[in-house]
Write a protein that holds these residues in place. Structure first.
Motif, PDB file in Angstrom:
ATOM      1  N   GLU A 166      16.676  -2.533   6.489  1.00 50.42           N
ATOM      2  CA  GLU A 166      16.571  -3.849   7.131  1.00 50.42           C
ATOM      3  C   GLU A 166      15.527  -4.653   6.361  1.00 50.42           C
ATOM      4  N   PRO A 167      15.660  -5.996   6.344  1.00 50.69           N
ATOM      5  CA  PRO A 167      14.658  -6.812   5.641  1.00 50.69           C
ATOM      6  C   PRO A 167      13.250  -6.466   6.133  1.00 50.69           C
ATOM      7  N   GLY A 168      12.320  -6.361   5.182  1.00 50.53           N
ATOM      8  CA  GLY A 168      10.942  -6.003   5.534  1.00 50.53           C
ATOM      9  C   GLY A 168      10.724  -4.491   5.504  1.00 50.53           C
ATOM     10  N   GLY A 169      11.757  -3.742   5.251  1.00 50.55           N
ATOM     11  CA  GLY A 169      11.644  -2.284   5.246  1.00 50.55           C
ATOM     12  C   GLY A 169      11.089  -1.735   3.947  1.00 50.55           C
ATOM     13  N   ARG A 170      10.975  -0.402   3.888  1.00 48.03           N
ATOM     14  CA  ARG A 170      10.473   0.207   2.662  1.00 48.03           C
ATOM     15  C   ARG A 170      11.241   1.448   2.237  1.00 48.03           C
ATOM     16  N   VAL A 171      11.118   1.710   0.935  1.00 45.82           N
ATOM     17  CA  VAL A 171      11.663   2.939   0.356  1.00 45.82           C
ATOM     18  C   VAL A 171      10.503   3.627  -0.352  1.00 45.82           C
ATOM     19  N   ASP A 172      10.261   4.895  -0.048  1.00 42.52           N
ATOM     20  CA  ASP A 172       9.176   5.638  -0.676  1.00 42.52           C
ATOM     21  C   ASP A 172       9.709   6.807  -1.474  1.00 42.52           C
ATOM     22  N   VAL A 173       9.233   6.907  -2.705  1.00 38.88           N
ATOM     23  CA  VAL A 173       9.607   8.048  -3.540  1.00 38.88           C
ATOM     24  C   VAL A 173       8.340   8.858  -3.787  1.00 38.88           C
ATOM     25  N   GLN A 174       8.421  10.161  -3.470  1.00 39.23           N
ATOM     26  CA  GLN A 174       7.242  11.001  -3.603  1.00 39.23           C
ATOM     27  C   GLN A 174       7.565  12.245  -4.405  1.00 39.23           C
ATOM     28  N   ALA A 175       6.649  12.624  -5.299  1.00 38.23           N
ATOM     29  CA  ALA A 175       6.830  13.860  -6.064  1.00 38.23           C
ATOM     30  C   ALA A 175       5.717  14.829  -5.683  1.00 38.23           C
ATOM     31  N   ALA A 176       6.082  16.084  -5.407  1.00 35.79           N
ATOM     32  CA  ALA A 176       5.062  17.076  -5.049  1.00 35.79           C
ATOM     33  C   ALA A 176       5.385  18.399  -5.721  1.00 35.79           C
ATOM     34  N   GLN A 177       4.420  18.928  -6.473  1.00 36.83           N
ATOM     35  CA  GLN A 177       4.652  20.194  -7.172  1.00 36.83           C
ATOM     36  C   GLN A 177       4.049  21.347  -6.377  1.00 36.83           C
ATOM     37  N   ARG A 178       4.862  22.398  -6.158  1.00 36.90           N
ATOM     38  CA  ARG A 178       4.323  23.606  -5.530  1.00 36.90           C
ATOM     39  C   ARG A 178       5.190  24.820  -5.864  1.00 36.90           C
ATOM     40  N   ASP A 179       4.535  25.945  -6.118  1.00 37.55           N
ATOM     41  CA  ASP A 179       5.205  27.234  -6.384  1.00 37.55           C
ATOM     42  C   ASP A 179       6.338  27.136  -7.414  1.00 37.55           C
ATOM     43  N   GLY A 180       6.066  26.521  -8.545  1.00 34.53           N
ATOM     44  CA  GLY A 180       7.078  26.455  -9.597  1.00 34.53           C
ATOM     45  C   GLY A 180       8.234  25.527  -9.290  1.00 34.53           C
ATOM     46  N   LYS A 181       8.085  24.769  -8.217  1.00 33.01           N
ATOM     47  CA  LYS A 181       9.151  23.819  -7.870  1.00 33.01           C
ATOM     48  C   LYS A 181       8.562  22.429  -7.716  1.00 33.01           C
ATOM     49  N   VAL A 182       9.431  21.438  -7.873  1.00 36.19           N
ATOM     50  CA  VAL A 182       9.008  20.071  -7.609  1.00 36.19           C
ATOM     51  C   VAL A 182       9.901  19.507  -6.509  1.00 36.19           C
ATOM     52  N   ALA A 183       9.258  18.996  -5.476  1.00 38.30           N
ATOM     53  CA  ALA A 183      10.009  18.359  -4.395  1.00 38.30           C
ATOM     54  C   ALA A 183       9.982  16.851  -4.623  1.00 38.30           C
ATOM     55  N   ILE A 184      11.158  16.259  -4.691  1.00 39.21           N
ATOM     56  CA  ILE A 184      11.254  14.803  -4.802  1.00 39.21           C
ATOM     57  C   ILE A 184      11.811  14.296  -3.479  1.00 39.21           C
TER      58      ILE A 184
END
Ligand code: ADP
Length: 257
Positions: A166-184
């Protein structure tokens, strides 16, 4: 038919090795069914815009549309349908490329946040028009994925976050590295996905709301392309969503050591 029956009977009494062959054959048959279903769906999806285009051109060439303003409107509508066709064909080509050409390489690597930054730039106009802010944060992590593929994946997820918002909304992209994996994680504050559709959104051509989908554009292939890329690179994907609140999709990829 008799031949097939005879063969099935013979197979039933065959040795284990031959049973394995039958299993393989069945796998092949299953794949064949999936392929021909896909071909039927693609043909159907191609037909809709082509039928509209044919309708517009018939009207124009019959001389029924005299007003220059109306003529202009018709030509614009033909352009919209042509764009839809191009988008659809590009996505179908992408799927066949992922199915047959793309082979992960041991030296594939991509920096999540720099690729996300490229996607944000490419989607900038769209986000601005929709009044959505796109934010990137998290670890400076690298995944074992070809950068071009990660770009396709993130573009699809971020674009959905913008489109179904919706207008005024947001999209967040986050990267987190843990235990040999990356969570996007790509999350949005948008319209959300009803419970009964959450499993199905990864299916080819599935859309929650066909009416809305026609207005927002898209082919219904985006998330199936995303899932394909995830599986190709040994990752996994999960989805959380609440109607009216938003959607959060997390992709886990092997990190680069
Ligand atoms: P499309 O081209 O229609 O966006 P996708 O395969 O990317 O195709 O998504 C399939 C459907 O899942 C969409 O039509 C939409 O109904 C739903 N969907 C996908 N992402 C989101 C999201 N972030 N928020 C709400 N609905 C979504």
């Amino acid at each position: 038919l008799m031949l097939v029956l005879a063969r099935k009977l013979a197979d039933r009494t065959a040795q284990p090795l031959e049973q394995k062959e039958e299993e393989l054959e069945q796998e092949g048959e299953k794949l064949q069914t999936v392929r021909s279903e896909f071909a039927a769906n693609v043909s159907h999806e191609l037909k809709t815009p082509l039928t509209s285009i044919k309708g517009f051109t018939d009207m124009m060439s019959s001389g029924m549309v005299k007003d220059p303003e109306d003529q202009k409107r018709f030509i614009t509508m033909i352009g919209v349908e042509v764009d839809r066709l191009i988008e659809l064909i590009n996505d179908v080509l992408k799927i066949s490329e992922l199915e047959s050409v793309v082979i992960p390489q041991s030296d594939d690597r991509a920096n999540v946040l720099s690729v996300a930054e490229e996607c944000r730039a490419a989607l900038g106009q769209m986000a601005e028009a929709a009044k959505i802010s796109v934010n990137l944060s998290g670890d400076n992590a690298e995944v074992a994925v070809a950068p071009g593929r990660l770009r396709e994946l993130l573009t699809n997820l971020m674009e959905n976050g913008i489109k179904y918002n919706e207008p005024g909304g947001r999209v967040d992209v986050q990267a987190a590295q843990r235990d040999g994996k990356v969570a996007i994680t790509v999350s949005d504050t948008g319209i959300g996905i009803p419970k009964e559709s959450r499993e199905r959104v990864f299916e080819r051509f599935y859309r929650v709301d066909k009416g809305r989908a026609r207005k927002t554009g898209g082919t219904g292939l985006g998330l199936s392309i995303v899932k394909h890329i995830v599986l190709l690179y040994g990752g996994s994907i999960s989805l959380k969503s609440e109607p009216g609140k938003g959607t959060e999709i997390t992709v886990l990829f092997p990190a680069v050591r």
